[in-house]
Design a protein around this motif. Structure first.
Motif, PDB file in Angstrom:
ATOM      1  N   THR A 182       0.912  -1.106   0.036  1.00  0.00           N
ATOM      2  CA  THR A 182       0.031  -0.130  -0.079  1.00  0.00           C
ATOM      3  C   THR A 182       0.832   1.271   0.033  1.00  0.00           C
ATOM      4  N   ASN A 183       1.787   1.232   0.816  1.00  0.00           N
ATOM      5  CA  ASN A 183       2.931   2.370   0.793  1.00  0.00           C
ATOM      6  C   ASN A 183       3.444   2.681  -0.605  1.00  0.00           C
ATOM      7  N   GLU A 184       4.094   1.636  -1.132  1.00  0.00           N
ATOM      8  CA  GLU A 184       4.262   1.775  -2.507  1.00  0.00           C
ATOM      9  C   GLU A 184       3.357   2.375  -3.424  1.00  0.00           C
ATOM     10  N   ALA A 185       2.237   2.071  -3.517  1.00  0.00           N
ATOM     11  CA  ALA A 185       1.273   2.639  -4.137  1.00  0.00           C
ATOM     12  C   ALA A 185       1.004   3.863  -4.106  1.00  0.00           C
ATOM     13  N   LEU A 218      -6.700  -8.280 -18.649  1.00  0.00           N
ATOM     14  CA  LEU A 218      -5.612  -7.814 -17.344  1.00  0.00           C
ATOM     15  C   LEU A 218      -5.036  -9.067 -16.868  1.00  0.00           C
ATOM     16  N   GLY A 219      -5.453 -10.314 -17.057  1.00  0.00           N
ATOM     17  CA  GLY A 219      -4.700 -11.557 -16.566  1.00  0.00           C
ATOM     18  C   GLY A 219      -3.144 -11.520 -17.585  1.00  0.00           C
ATOM     19  N   ALA A 220      -3.250 -10.929 -18.733  1.00  0.00           N
ATOM     20  CA  ALA A 220      -2.125 -10.881 -19.620  1.00  0.00           C
ATOM     21  C   ALA A 220      -0.948 -10.101 -19.312  1.00  0.00           C
ATOM     22  N   VAL A 221      -1.252  -9.168 -18.089  1.00  0.00           N
ATOM     23  CA  VAL A 221      -0.289  -8.140 -17.986  1.00  0.00           C
ATOM     24  C   VAL A 221       0.799  -8.801 -17.064  1.00  0.00           C
ATOM     25  N   SER A 222       1.826  -8.602 -17.297  1.00  0.00           N
ATOM     26  CA  SER A 222       2.936  -9.019 -16.341  1.00  0.00           C
ATOM     27  C   SER A 222       4.144  -8.126 -16.462  1.00  0.00           C
ATOM     28  N   MET A 223       4.952  -8.167 -15.538  1.00  0.00           N
ATOM     29  CA  MET A 223       6.315  -7.159 -15.710  1.00  0.00           C
ATOM     30  C   MET A 223       6.986  -7.616 -16.753  1.00  0.00           C
ATOM     31  N   GLN A 224       7.205  -8.995 -17.052  1.00  0.00           N
ATOM     32  CA  GLN A 224       7.941  -9.336 -18.056  1.00  0.00           C
ATOM     33  C   GLN A 224       7.627  -8.857 -19.549  1.00  0.00           C
ATOM     34  N   LYS A 225       6.048  -9.018 -19.414  1.00  0.00           N
ATOM     35  CA  LYS A 225       5.421  -8.400 -21.056  1.00  0.00           C
ATOM     36  C   LYS A 225       5.579  -7.123 -21.090  1.00  0.00           C
ATOM     37  N   VAL A 226       5.439  -6.135 -20.206  1.00  0.00           N
ATOM     38  CA  VAL A 226       5.385  -4.789 -20.140  1.00  0.00           C
ATOM     39  C   VAL A 226       6.937  -4.618 -20.627  1.00  0.00           C
ATOM     40  N   ALA A 227       7.938  -5.091 -19.773  1.00  0.00           N
ATOM     41  CA  ALA A 227       9.291  -4.848 -20.056  1.00  0.00           C
ATOM     42  C   ALA A 227       9.590  -4.994 -21.503  1.00  0.00           C
ATOM     43  N   GLY A 228       9.258  -6.368 -21.889  1.00  0.00           N
ATOM     44  CA  GLY A 228       9.316  -6.609 -23.380  1.00  0.00           C
ATOM     45  C   GLY A 228       8.828  -5.497 -24.281  1.00  0.00           C
ATOM     46  N   ASP A 275      11.189  -2.777 -24.711  1.00  0.00           N
ATOM     47  CA  ASP A 275      12.201  -3.161 -24.990  1.00  0.00           C
ATOM     48  C   ASP A 275      13.168  -2.982 -23.925  1.00  0.00           C
ATOM     49  N   PHE A 276      12.804  -3.037 -22.853  1.00  0.00           N
ATOM     50  CA  PHE A 276      13.598  -3.306 -21.531  1.00  0.00           C
ATOM     51  C   PHE A 276      13.726  -4.457 -20.949  1.00  0.00           C
ATOM     52  N   THR A 277      14.451  -4.787 -20.125  1.00  0.00           N
ATOM     53  CA  THR A 277      14.650  -6.021 -19.350  1.00  0.00           C
ATOM     54  C   THR A 277      13.908  -6.058 -18.138  1.00  0.00           C
ATOM     55  N   LYS A 278      13.353  -7.216 -17.527  1.00  0.00           N
ATOM     56  CA  LYS A 278      12.363  -7.030 -16.511  1.00  0.00           C
ATOM     57  C   LYS A 278      12.913  -6.537 -15.257  1.00  0.00           C
ATOM     58  N   MET A 279      14.040  -6.709 -15.397  1.00  0.00           N
ATOM     59  CA  MET A 279      14.899  -6.370 -13.864  1.00  0.00           C
ATOM     60  C   MET A 279      14.956  -4.562 -13.908  1.00  0.00           C
ATOM     61  N   SER A 280      15.095  -4.150 -15.181  1.00  0.00           N
ATOM     62  CA  SER A 280      15.068  -2.515 -15.191  1.00  0.00           C
ATOM     63  C   SER A 280      13.768  -2.203 -14.802  1.00  0.00           C
ATOM     64  N   LEU A 281      12.743  -2.733 -15.219  1.00  0.00           N
ATOM     65  CA  LEU A 281      11.468  -2.226 -14.747  1.00  0.00           C
ATOM     66  C   LEU A 281      11.285  -2.101 -13.261  1.00  0.00           C
ATOM     67  N   TYR A 282      11.915  -3.109 -12.611  1.00  0.00           N
ATOM     68  CA  TYR A 282      11.512  -3.209 -11.078  1.00  0.00           C
ATOM     69  C   TYR A 282      12.322  -2.005 -10.478  1.00  0.00           C
ATOM     70  N   VAL A 336       9.095   0.451 -10.799  1.00  0.00           N
ATOM     71  CA  VAL A 336       7.784  -0.229 -10.126  1.00  0.00           C
ATOM     72  C   VAL A 336       8.171  -1.583  -9.391  1.00  0.00           C
ATOM     73  N   PRO A 337       7.844  -1.515  -8.211  1.00  0.00           N
ATOM     74  CA  PRO A 337       8.176  -2.816  -7.214  1.00  0.00           C
ATOM     75  C   PRO A 337       7.502  -4.006  -7.811  1.00  0.00           C
ATOM     76  N   GLY A 338       6.301  -4.004  -8.289  1.00  0.00           N
ATOM     77  CA  GLY A 338       5.626  -5.309  -8.625  1.00  0.00           C
ATOM     78  C   GLY A 338       4.204  -4.941  -9.320  1.00  0.00           C
ATOM     79  N   LYS A 339       3.710  -6.271  -9.671  1.00  0.00           N
ATOM     80  CA  LYS A 339       2.469  -6.185 -10.525  1.00  0.00           C
ATOM     81  C   LYS A 339       1.310  -5.385  -9.935  1.00  0.00           C
ATOM     82  N   ALA A 340       0.940  -5.367  -8.596  1.00  0.00           N
ATOM     83  CA  ALA A 340       0.086  -4.815  -7.889  1.00  0.00           C
ATOM     84  C   ALA A 340       0.150  -3.065  -8.303  1.00  0.00           C
ATOM     85  N   GLU A 341       1.341  -2.723  -7.957  1.00  0.00           N
ATOM     86  CA  GLU A 341       1.665  -1.227  -8.142  1.00  0.00           C
ATOM     87  C   GLU A 341       1.595  -0.738  -9.695  1.00  0.00           C
ATOM     88  N   LEU A 342       2.109  -1.674 -10.524  1.00  0.00           N
ATOM     89  CA  LEU A 342       1.855  -1.309 -12.083  1.00  0.00           C
ATOM     90  C   LEU A 342       0.328  -1.163 -12.400  1.00  0.00           C
TER      91      LEU A 342
END
Length: 234
Positions: A5-8, A45-55, A58-65, A68-74
């Motif tokens: 919640t704090n992160e959001a 919404l089910g298709a959304v993931s950090m990996q897919k957004v990063a792709g 054209d960034f890596t999943k780790m760079s996205l973190y 944004v710390p996780g999918k809930a905040e995304l």
């Protein structure tokens, strides 16, 4: 508040923050949210993931973190980007006209982004854009004899009606409507057993093919609010 919640809250309400380490930021929360919205609009919404957004970016999943710390905040960022703001206040319009425009705009938002129905359920942190929708209803009913809780309940009632119709519309074919598809299923059965369901058979027979559920329910809710306002203010 929990950590999630704090992160959001930080992401939705705080000033733009730069990553604490690494090179100069190449991404922004707006770009990340827009990519998530693009995926959700196309695949749900089910298709959304950090990996897919990063792709998609054209960034890596780790760079996205780093942003944004996780999918809930995304998802919270995606909701804020998709709902945009409520209709602008037009001073010459009365409360009833303002709430009608509000409900119609909300219905269009759900039509444009059906995944919002899944993403806006339950207690959660809202961003300033989304919270602005609640503000519009409460402000429109201010000074008309209703208490603060009653004005907030009115917003919940209106939103619930719009959501209900949007849920039904989501379950139909793109070229259909909830009423027409329901009649296509029930019509022949009711006609065949008209002796048992005479009132229903007559009502179905008089259907003109127009889907009026949203406007009909909206008008009745506003009629009820108007009657309450009249009793309170005379």
């Amino acid at each position: 508040m929990g950590e999630e919640t704090n992160e959001a809250v930080r992401l939705l309400w705080g000033p733009p923050a730069k990553p604490s380490r690494g090179p100069k930021p190449a991404l922004s929360l707006a770009r990340i949210a827009a990519a998530g919205v693009e995926i959700a609009d196309a695949e749900g919404l089910g298709a959304v993931s950090m990996q897919k957004v990063a792709g998609l970016l054209d960034f890596t999943k780790m760079s996205l973190y780093r942003y944004v710390p996780g999918k809930a905040e995304l998802v919270a960022l995606m909701v804020e980007a998709a709902v945009a703001g409520p209709p602008p206040v037009v001073d010459r319009l009365g409360w009833r006209e303002r709430l009608t425009a509000w409900a119609q705009q909300l219905a269009r938002s759900f039509t444009a982004h059906p995944w919002l129905l899944d993403a806006t359920v339950g207690p959660r942190v809202m961003g300033p854009e989304e919270l602005g929708w609640l503000e519009r209803v409460v402000a429109a009913l201010d000074g008309h004899g209703l208490t603060g809780p009653e004005r907030m309940d009115a917003a919940v009632l209106l939103a619930g009606h719009v959501r209900s119709i949007a849920e039904q519309a989501r379950a139909t074919r793109p070229d259909g409507s909830p009423e027409t598809e329901l009649l296509a299923v029930l019509g022949p059965l009711v006609h065949q057993h008209a002796d048992r369901f005479p009132a229903l058979a007559a009502a179905i027979a008089s259907q003109d093919g127009q889907d009026q559920a949203l406007d009909f329910g909206l008008e009745r809710i506003l009629d009820g609010l108007e009657a309450l306002i009249m009793r309170r203010t005379g």
